[in-house]
Design a protein around this motif. Structure first.
Motif, PDB file in Angstrom:
ATOM      1  N   MET A   1       0.834  -1.203   0.000  1.00 14.94           N
ATOM      2  CA  MET A   1       0.039   0.004  -0.064  1.00 14.94           C
ATOM      3  C   MET A   1       0.904   1.268   0.065  1.00 14.94           C
ATOM      4  N   PRO A   2       0.919   2.317  -0.898  1.00 18.17           N
ATOM      5  CA  PRO A   2       1.657   3.258  -1.060  1.00 18.17           C
ATOM      6  C   PRO A   2       1.326   4.217  -0.119  1.00 18.17           C
ATOM      7  N   PRO A   3       2.345   5.114   0.455  1.00 15.93           N
ATOM      8  CA  PRO A   3       1.986   6.186   1.252  1.00 15.93           C
ATOM      9  C   PRO A   3       1.134   7.461   0.688  1.00 15.93           C
ATOM     10  N   THR A   4       0.594   8.146   1.450  1.00 16.26           N
ATOM     11  CA  THR A   4      -0.032   9.232   0.935  1.00 16.26           C
ATOM     12  C   THR A   4       0.681  10.396   1.291  1.00 16.26           C
ATOM     13  N   LEU A   5       0.770  11.426   0.380  1.00 16.54           N
ATOM     14  CA  LEU A   5       1.524  12.606   0.512  1.00 16.54           C
ATOM     15  C   LEU A   5       0.195  13.989   0.625  1.00 16.54           C
ATOM     16  N   ILE A   6       0.131  14.243   1.792  1.00 17.99           N
ATOM     17  CA  ILE A   6      -0.975  15.354   2.104  1.00 17.99           C
ATOM     18  C   ILE A   6      -0.704  16.721   1.721  1.00 17.99           C
ATOM     19  N   GLN A   7      -1.122  17.312   0.757  1.00 18.50           N
ATOM     20  CA  GLN A   7      -0.564  18.403   0.232  1.00 18.50           C
ATOM     21  C   GLN A   7      -1.891  19.497  -0.179  1.00 18.50           C
ATOM     22  N   ARG A   8      -1.336  20.717  -0.455  1.00 15.73           N
ATOM     23  CA  ARG A   8      -2.411  21.677  -0.960  1.00 15.73           C
ATOM     24  C   ARG A   8      -1.781  22.314  -2.228  1.00 15.73           C
ATOM     25  N   ASP A   9      -2.418  23.000  -3.112  1.00 16.51           N
ATOM     26  CA  ASP A   9      -2.138  23.701  -4.336  1.00 16.51           C
ATOM     27  C   ASP A   9      -1.575  24.698  -3.828  1.00 16.51           C
ATOM     28  N   ASP A  10      -0.646  25.256  -4.785  1.00 19.28           N
ATOM     29  CA  ASP A  10       0.283  26.500  -4.791  1.00 19.28           C
ATOM     30  C   ASP A  10       0.960  26.540  -3.445  1.00 19.28           C
ATOM     31  N   CYS A  11       1.534  25.134  -2.910  1.00 19.14           N
ATOM     32  CA  CYS A  11       2.272  25.206  -1.867  1.00 19.14           C
ATOM     33  C   CYS A  11       3.859  24.742  -2.167  1.00 19.14           C
ATOM     34  N   ASP A  28       6.068   5.157  -6.021  1.00 17.93           N
ATOM     35  CA  ASP A  28       4.567   5.412  -6.092  1.00 17.93           C
ATOM     36  C   ASP A  28       3.994   5.959  -4.837  1.00 17.93           C
ATOM     37  N   PHE A  29       3.061   6.917  -4.953  1.00 19.28           N
ATOM     38  CA  PHE A  29       2.477   7.432  -3.669  1.00 19.28           C
ATOM     39  C   PHE A  29       1.206   8.043  -3.964  1.00 19.28           C
ATOM     40  N   GLU A  30       0.098   8.210  -3.182  1.00 22.93           N
ATOM     41  CA  GLU A  30      -1.108   8.882  -3.370  1.00 22.93           C
ATOM     42  C   GLU A  30      -1.008  10.134  -3.038  1.00 22.93           C
ATOM     43  N   ARG A  47       0.246  22.272   8.594  1.00 26.04           N
ATOM     44  CA  ARG A  47       1.199  21.195   8.640  1.00 26.04           C
ATOM     45  C   ARG A  47       1.666  20.680   7.502  1.00 26.04           C
ATOM     46  N   VAL A  48       1.227  20.961   6.041  1.00 20.33           N
ATOM     47  CA  VAL A  48       1.570  20.515   4.807  1.00 20.33           C
ATOM     48  C   VAL A  48       2.772  20.788   4.589  1.00 20.33           C
ATOM     49  N   PRO A  49       3.572  20.108   3.661  1.00 21.10           N
ATOM     50  CA  PRO A  49       3.229  18.534   3.450  1.00 21.10           C
ATOM     51  C   PRO A  49       3.456  17.418   4.680  1.00 21.10           C
ATOM     52  N   VAL A  50       2.634  16.604   4.438  1.00 22.48           N
ATOM     53  CA  VAL A  50       2.559  15.305   5.599  1.00 22.48           C
ATOM     54  C   VAL A  50       2.701  14.045   4.612  1.00 22.48           C
ATOM     55  N   LEU A  51       3.277  13.229   5.185  1.00 26.34           N
ATOM     56  CA  LEU A  51       3.654  11.839   4.575  1.00 26.34           C
ATOM     57  C   LEU A  51       2.811  10.819   5.534  1.00 26.34           C
ATOM     58  N   ARG A  52       1.835  10.075   5.086  1.00 22.89           N
ATOM     59  CA  ARG A  52       0.832   9.248   5.881  1.00 22.89           C
ATOM     60  C   ARG A  52       1.371   7.971   5.401  1.00 22.89           C
ATOM     61  N   ARG A  53       1.563   7.043   6.403  1.00 24.71           N
ATOM     62  CA  ARG A  53       1.987   5.697   6.118  1.00 24.71           C
ATOM     63  C   ARG A  53       0.296   4.867   6.344  1.00 24.71           C
ATOM     64  N   GLU A  54      -0.040   4.322   5.302  1.00 26.51           N
ATOM     65  CA  GLU A  54      -1.577   3.823   5.064  1.00 26.51           C
ATOM     66  C   GLU A  54      -1.805   2.683   5.893  1.00 26.51           C
ATOM     67  N   ARG A  55      -0.852   1.696   6.079  1.00 19.73           N
ATOM     68  CA  ARG A  55      -1.033   0.611   7.035  1.00 19.73           C
ATOM     69  C   ARG A  55      -1.507   0.976   8.459  1.00 19.73           C
ATOM     70  N   ASP A  56      -0.925   2.041   8.915  1.00 19.11           N
ATOM     71  CA  ASP A  56      -1.172   2.113  10.585  1.00 19.11           C
ATOM     72  C   ASP A  56      -1.719   3.766  10.683  1.00 19.11           C
ATOM     73  N   GLY A  57      -1.621   4.458   9.657  1.00 17.82           N
ATOM     74  CA  GLY A  57      -1.956   5.898   9.651  1.00 17.82           C
ATOM     75  C   GLY A  57      -1.022   6.813  10.260  1.00 17.82           C
ATOM     76  N   ALA A  58       0.337   6.188  10.700  1.00 20.11           N
ATOM     77  CA  ALA A  58       1.204   7.049  11.074  1.00 20.11           C
ATOM     78  C   ALA A  58       1.465   8.334  10.121  1.00 20.11           C
ATOM     79  N   GLU A  59       2.037   9.450  10.738  1.00 17.90           N
ATOM     80  CA  GLU A  59       2.219  10.600   9.965  1.00 17.90           C
ATOM     81  C   GLU A  59       3.672  11.004   9.981  1.00 17.90           C
ATOM     82  N   LEU A  60       4.384  11.507   9.292  1.00 23.15           N
ATOM     83  CA  LEU A  60       5.547  12.177   9.121  1.00 23.15           C
ATOM     84  C   LEU A  60       5.299  13.631   8.624  1.00 23.15           C
TER      85      LEU A  60
END
Length: 75
Positions: A1-11, A28-30, A47-60
């Protein structure tokens, strides 16, 4: 399961986050765009950008390096 990069436009920090992902070999990431979602904007707005590990929801939170991403995803 790929990680997710939480982000916003123009950041510019979100744009910079792609480099350590590439350095860590993350091919590969979402993407989760928080723009226009009041709940996500309230949670991640400063907080953005934040990297989320999907298997347990941990965030970096930013800033992170390629090595930090490797350790985080291995954890």
């Amino acid at each position: 399961m790929p990680p997710t990069l939480i982000q916003r436009d123009d950041c510019h920090l979100c744009d910079l986050a792609w480099e350590p992902l590439a350095a860590a070999g993350v091919a590969d990431f979402e993407s989760l765009w928080i723009d226009g979602d009041p709940v996500l904007e309230a949670r991640y707005g400063t907080r953005v950008p934040v990297l989320r590990r999907e298997r347990d929801g941990a965030e970096l939170d930013w800033p992170f390096t390629g090595e930090a991403v490797r350790r985080f995803l291995a954890g």
